[in-house]
Scaffold this motif. Structure first.
Motif, PDB file in Angstrom:
ATOM      1  N   PRO A  78       0.833  -1.212   0.000  1.00  0.00           N
ATOM      2  CA  PRO A  78       0.000   0.000   0.000  1.00  0.00           C
ATOM      3  C   PRO A  78       0.866   1.259   0.000  1.00  0.00           C
ATOM      4  O   PRO A  78       1.899   1.309   0.666  1.00  0.00           O
ATOM      5  CB  PRO A  78      -0.790  -0.117   1.310  1.00  0.00           C
ATOM      6  N   ILE A  79       0.427   2.253  -0.739  1.00  0.00           N
ATOM      7  CA  ILE A  79       1.147   3.528  -0.829  1.00  0.00           C
ATOM      8  C   ILE A  79       0.214   4.658  -0.399  1.00  0.00           C
ATOM      9  O   ILE A  79      -0.914   4.764  -0.904  1.00  0.00           O
ATOM     10  CB  ILE A  79       1.641   3.781  -2.263  1.00  0.00           C
ATOM     11  N   VAL A 116      -2.243   5.095   8.780  1.00  0.00           N
ATOM     12  CA  VAL A 116      -1.279   4.021   8.572  1.00  0.00           C
ATOM     13  C   VAL A 116      -1.779   2.729   9.217  1.00  0.00           C
ATOM     14  O   VAL A 116      -1.741   1.651   8.603  1.00  0.00           O
ATOM     15  CB  VAL A 116       0.098   4.414   9.146  1.00  0.00           C
ATOM     16  N   SER A 117      -2.278   2.809  10.433  1.00  0.00           N
ATOM     17  CA  SER A 117      -2.791   1.622  11.133  1.00  0.00           C
ATOM     18  C   SER A 117      -3.932   0.986  10.357  1.00  0.00           C
ATOM     19  O   SER A 117      -3.984  -0.240  10.189  1.00  0.00           O
ATOM     20  CB  SER A 117      -3.262   1.994  12.536  1.00  0.00           C
ATOM     21  N   GLN A 121      -3.817  -2.798   8.621  1.00  0.00           N
ATOM     22  CA  GLN A 121      -4.799  -3.807   9.008  1.00  0.00           C
ATOM     23  C   GLN A 121      -5.559  -4.330   7.792  1.00  0.00           C
ATOM     24  O   GLN A 121      -5.804  -5.542   7.670  1.00  0.00           O
ATOM     25  CB  GLN A 121      -5.772  -3.230  10.036  1.00  0.00           C
ATOM     26  N   LEU A 122      -5.919  -3.436   6.886  1.00  0.00           N
ATOM     27  CA  LEU A 122      -6.606  -3.860   5.659  1.00  0.00           C
ATOM     28  C   LEU A 122      -5.714  -4.771   4.824  1.00  0.00           C
ATOM     29  O   LEU A 122      -6.175  -5.782   4.269  1.00  0.00           O
ATOM     30  CB  LEU A 122      -7.022  -2.634   4.838  1.00  0.00           C
ATOM     31  N   SER A 126      -6.405  -8.619   3.867  1.00  0.00           N
ATOM     32  CA  SER A 126      -6.406  -9.034   2.466  1.00  0.00           C
ATOM     33  C   SER A 126      -5.421 -10.180   2.229  1.00  0.00           C
ATOM     34  O   SER A 126      -5.740 -11.149   1.523  1.00  0.00           O
ATOM     35  CB  SER A 126      -6.035  -7.844   1.574  1.00  0.00           C
ATOM     36  N   ASP A 127      -4.227 -10.078   2.826  1.00  0.00           N
ATOM     37  CA  ASP A 127      -3.230 -11.136   2.683  1.00  0.00           C
ATOM     38  C   ASP A 127      -3.743 -12.457   3.247  1.00  0.00           C
ATOM     39  O   ASP A 127      -3.511 -13.530   2.675  1.00  0.00           O
ATOM     40  CB  ASP A 127      -1.929 -10.751   3.391  1.00  0.00           C
ATOM     41  N   LYS A 128      -4.432 -12.380   4.381  1.00  0.00           N
ATOM     42  CA  LYS A 128      -4.968 -13.591   5.002  1.00  0.00           C
ATOM     43  C   LYS A 128      -6.016 -14.246   4.104  1.00  0.00           C
ATOM     44  O   LYS A 128      -6.030 -15.468   3.934  1.00  0.00           O
ATOM     45  CB  LYS A 128      -5.577 -13.251   6.363  1.00  0.00           C
TER      46      LYS A 128
END
Length: 300
Positions: A78-79, A116-117, A121-122, A126-128
């Motif tokens: 993420p950027i 940032v937090s 978390q998003l 998403s990775d999970k």
């Protein structure tokens, strides 16, 4: 202790970098870069999120963002743009080229930490979800959906570049008895132990997948000779494994792809027939399909 997420702060003004570091250091591990070029290098180390200044000498933030999103290694990071440019057009441009958020200067620490937090978390969520979609939940191995996707890519590359590709199928012997006499909980632990053995034995570039039940498939970018030798070694290690104090062996089928059989479904049929012959030959052996014939690998 839970490992801190990594934030990469990119800004050519040292004062801005110091402010951002001070703002974030208690919650995150902070990396820094003072140019777009350095950002591209550091991003290869996979920070969890990048805070990217827009106005920098050389490559500006928009150019850096485009390159990060074009590179498969960094495309998913993420950027968040951090800039004094606060017009709607600027924000729209940043979001259109792939940024997830836009923070305007002067910095408000509480807002930065919250943004940032949220995006970390998003990303973790998403990775999970992506991991769950592509992996078997019991063993952590890839699932049949990922195998089919990777096999299609590998088979296409094999045809284009004349690469070698082999498929190994493993079916554990008498696994139903393990479940019937010891319970499914023990059976699950056995499957997990076998999965770990397969992960340890095969290379990272090989695809080790659980097809379901006690059946596993390995996709290897190599020819039949190497695949046969490797599979025989794995067969021997499996026979010595004794997970949960139980004797576990497997019947293996090995088949090598060629331009005439470059379809996963066909290769799996051939590998399954090789496994069936391994069962008929007494189990705990490797059978290879070669030149239209099924050959059992001799072992002591």
């Amino acid at each position: 202790m839970e490992e801190q997420s990594v934030v990469l702060v990119v800004d050519d003004v040292k004062t801005n970098v110091l402010i951002m570091r001070q703002c974030l250091k208690e919650m995150f591990q902070v990396w820094t870069a003072d140019s777009g070029e350095e950002c591209l290098r550091v991003a290869k180390q996979k920070p969890d999120i990048i805070l990217l200044d827009v106005l920098m000498p050389g490559m500006d933030g928009y150019q850096v963002c485009r390159q990060l999103k074009a590179d498969p290694e960094t495309a998913e990071i993420p950027i968040i743009f951090v800039t004094a440019k606060d017009s709607d057009d600027d924000e729209q441009k940043g979001l259109e080229i792939g940024a997830v958020d836009y923070i305007t200067k002067p910095i408000r620490p509480a807002i930065v930490r919250a943004r940032v937090s949220t995006h970390i978390q998003l990303k973790q969520h998403s990775d999970k979800l992506k991991f769950m979609a592509l992996h078997d939940q019991l063993t952590g191995l890839y699932n049949r959906h990922f195998l089919a996707e990777r096999a299609a890519q590998s088979l296409s590359a094999m045809v284009r570049h004349q690469q070698e590709l082999s498929i190994v199928m493993l079916d554990l012997d008498h696994f139903k008895k393990i479940n019937d006499f010891n319970g499914h909980h023990i059976g699950d632990l056995v499957l997990q132990a076998v999965a770990k053995l397969l992960q340890d034995c095969f290379r990272k570039e090989d695809v080790v997948a659980r097809m379901g039940g006690e059946e596993f498939v390995i996709l290897m970018e190599c020819g039949l000779d190497i695949a046969r030798e490797k599979t025989e070694d794995v067969r021997q290690q499996l026979a010595r494994l004794n997970p949960m104090g139980l004797e576990v062996t497997g019947s293996f089928g090995v088949v090598t792809a060629n331009p005439q059989n470059a379809e996963l479904s066909h290769l799996l049929v051939l590998a399954d027939e090789a496994v069936y012959k391994a069962k008929a030959d007494g189990r705990n052996c490797v059978v290879c399909y070669q030149d239209g014939a099924y050959l059992t690998v001799e072992h002591d």
